[in-house]
Design a protein around this motif. Structure first.
Motif, short mmCIF file in Angstrom:
data_model
loop_
_atom_site.label_atom_id
_atom_site.label_comp_id
_atom_site.label_asym_id
_atom_site.label_seq_id
_atom_site.Cartn_x
_atom_site.Cartn_y
_atom_site.Cartn_z
N VAL A 134 0.87 -1.17 0.00
CA VAL A 134 0.00 0.00 0.00
C VAL A 134 0.91 1.22 0.00
CG1 VAL A 134 -2.00 -1.04 1.15
CG2 VAL A 134 -0.18 -0.01 2.53
N LEU A 135 0.50 2.23 -0.76
CA LEU A 135 1.14 3.54 -0.72
C LEU A 135 0.29 4.44 0.16
CD1 LEU A 135 3.70 4.16 -2.51
CD2 LEU A 135 2.36 2.21 -3.29
N PHE A 136 0.89 5.32 0.93
CA PHE A 136 0.06 6.23 1.73
C PHE A 136 0.66 7.62 1.81
CE2 PHE A 136 2.59 3.70 4.68
CZ PHE A 136 2.97 4.55 5.71
N TYR A 137 -0.26 8.57 2.00
CA TYR A 137 0.08 9.99 2.02
C TYR A 137 -0.56 10.64 3.23
CZ TYR A 137 -0.24 14.98 0.89
OH TYR A 137 -0.17 16.35 0.94
N ASN A 138 0.24 11.37 3.99
CA ASN A 138 -0.25 12.16 5.11
C ASN A 138 -0.18 13.64 4.74
OD1 ASN A 138 -0.68 9.95 6.86
ND2 ASN A 138 1.47 9.94 7.45
N GLY A 139 -1.30 14.33 4.80
CA GLY A 139 -1.31 15.75 4.50
C GLY A 139 -0.48 16.54 5.50
N PRO A 140 -0.15 17.80 5.17
CA PRO A 140 0.72 18.60 6.03
C PRO A 140 0.16 18.86 7.42
CG PRO A 140 -0.23 19.93 4.27
CD PRO A 140 -0.53 18.51 3.94
N LYS A 141 -1.16 18.75 7.58
CA LYS A 141 -1.79 18.90 8.89
C LYS A 141 -2.51 17.62 9.30
CE LYS A 141 -2.52 23.91 8.52
NZ LYS A 141 -3.55 25.00 8.57
N CYS A 142 -2.08 16.50 8.74
CA CYS A 142 -2.79 15.24 8.96
C CYS A 142 -1.83 14.08 9.20
CB CYS A 142 -3.69 14.92 7.77
SG CYS A 142 -4.88 16.19 7.38
N HIS A 226 -6.29 17.97 13.05
CA HIS A 226 -4.99 17.30 13.03
C HIS A 226 -4.92 16.25 14.14
CE1 HIS A 226 -0.37 17.74 13.83
NE2 HIS A 226 -0.65 16.61 13.22
N ARG A 227 -5.26 16.66 15.35
CA ARG A 227 -5.18 15.78 16.51
C ARG A 227 -6.44 15.91 17.37
NH1 ARG A 227 1.11 17.68 17.34
NH2 ARG A 227 2.09 15.89 16.29
N PRO A 228 -6.84 14.84 18.05
CA PRO A 228 -8.02 14.92 18.91
C PRO A 228 -7.68 15.64 20.22
CG PRO A 228 -7.02 12.77 19.13
CD PRO A 228 -6.25 13.49 18.04
N ARG A 229 -8.69 16.06 20.94
CA ARG A 229 -8.47 16.80 22.19
C ARG A 229 -7.70 15.96 23.21
NH1 ARG A 229 -13.73 15.19 22.53
NH2 ARG A 229 -14.23 13.88 24.35
N GLY A 244 -2.63 9.52 11.42
CA GLY A 244 -2.21 9.67 10.04
C GLY A 244 -3.00 8.71 9.18
N ALA A 245 -2.52 8.43 7.98
CA ALA A 245 -3.25 7.59 7.04
C ALA A 245 -3.50 6.19 7.59
CB ALA A 245 -2.48 7.51 5.72
N GLY A 250 -7.26 2.05 9.80
CA GLY A 250 -7.64 1.02 10.77
C GLY A 250 -6.48 0.43 11.54
N MET A 251 -5.34 1.15 11.61
CA MET A 251 -4.19 0.69 12.40
C MET A 251 -3.71 1.86 13.26
SD MET A 251 -0.51 -0.93 11.19
CE MET A 251 -1.22 -2.47 10.64
N ILE A 252 -4.17 1.90 14.49
CA ILE A 252 -3.87 3.01 15.38
C ILE A 252 -2.57 2.75 16.13
CG2 ILE A 252 -4.63 4.22 17.47
CD1 ILE A 252 -7.45 4.15 16.41
#
Length: 280
Positions: A134-142, A226-229, A244-245, A250-252
């Motif tokens: 799998v290829l994955f991309y995380n946005g600049p604020k994600c 970006h992040r939860p409280r 992130g992605a 589904g993998m925390i």
């Protein structure tokens, strides 16, 4: 030799010469995991991976980014880290802090911002040559810990990462046997999300891309935070999780043992509800 075989050889060579990578893969071998399942068949794998602390706690404000050397630029990468050239503009590198088997980081040679528009075709071209990945991309604020330098990541497929939409978080799924059609559909989605978030340089998103049965598949996770409280809480209320992605798929990743032990169904549902952008 095909690209997957080249990557296998790269890992074999780097494992022999680069102690940091050997240690990172050993830590991955020793990680603890647990799985939480929902009634609709969706499940989340929780991985306790303390080696990811640097990435999870990365400061991405403008001042912090400007005051640190870019670790993806060639001049600042470890001397022992070698790579494979791709499309004459990317370098495929072994990630010394892996989450997945054969975890790769794939930066552009140029130091340009983490913005995916006009680069989805590159992502799909790489997926073509890596059918087991799998290829994955995380946005600049994600989830991107280097929002100042464009890069993709990749790793061997696992079932959690191929899950699409469900009631816990949004996922826009694009699929076609034609790469150009996927790029066109992505642009339509991009424009829609940009309309939803007009003040952002790029709509907040994470992307998973892969090939299955000769079809291109793109799972896009729209984001609103970006992040939860819980990330910013103190004491027992804190959960140091920065999605992130892979987390959205589904993998925390938990970098602290106390978070790994206490995180449960309600926490995951709450985190997804805070960071995922509902779409209609």
């Amino acid at each position: 030799m095909n690209l997957q075989a080249e990557i296998d050889n790269l890992f074999s060579s780097q494992m022999k010469k680069w102690e940091q990578l050997r240690n990172g893969i050993k830590q991955l071998d020793d990680t603890e995991e647990k799985v939480i399942t929902w009634g609709d068949g969706f499940n989340v794998k929780i991985q306790f991976n303390p080696a990811r602390m640097v990435s999870t706690s990365a400061k991405i404000d403008k001042e912090s980014i400007e005051n640190r050397p870019c670790f993806l630029c060639e001049a600042n990468r470890p001397a022992l880290q070698k790579g494979i050239l791709f499309m004459e503009k990317y370098i495929i590198l072994c990630n010394p802090f892996p989450i997945l088997r054969n975890h790769l980081t794939i930066p552009l040679h140029s130091h340009v911002p983490q913005l995916i528009r006009n680069k989805v075709g590159d992502m799909l071209s790489l997926a073509e040559q890596l059918p087991d990945y799998v290829l994955f991309y995380n946005g600049p604020k994600c989830g991107a810990s280097a929002p100042d330098h464009f890069h993709l990541q990749a790793g061997l497929k696992s079932p959690q990462l191929l899950q699409g939409d469900n009631v816990l978080r949004s996922c826009l799924m694009i699929e076609s046997g034609n790469k150009s059609e996927v790029e066109e559909l992505f642009e339509d989605v991009y424009q829609y999300l940009h309309h939803r978030q007009p003040k952002e340089d790029e709509p907040m998103m994470n992307i998973i891309a892969y090939i299955e049965q000769n079809r291109y598949k793109l799972n896009l996770f729209p984001r609103k935070a970006h992040r939860p409280r819980q990330y910013y809480e103190n004491g027992s209320k804190q959960l140091l999780i920065s999605p992130g992605a892979l987390d959205m798929a589904g993998m925390i990743i938990c970098v602290r043992e106390e978070d790994f032990k206490k995180i449960g169904t309600h926490d995951i549902e709450d985190i997804y509800s805070q960071v995922s952008l509902p779409v209609i």
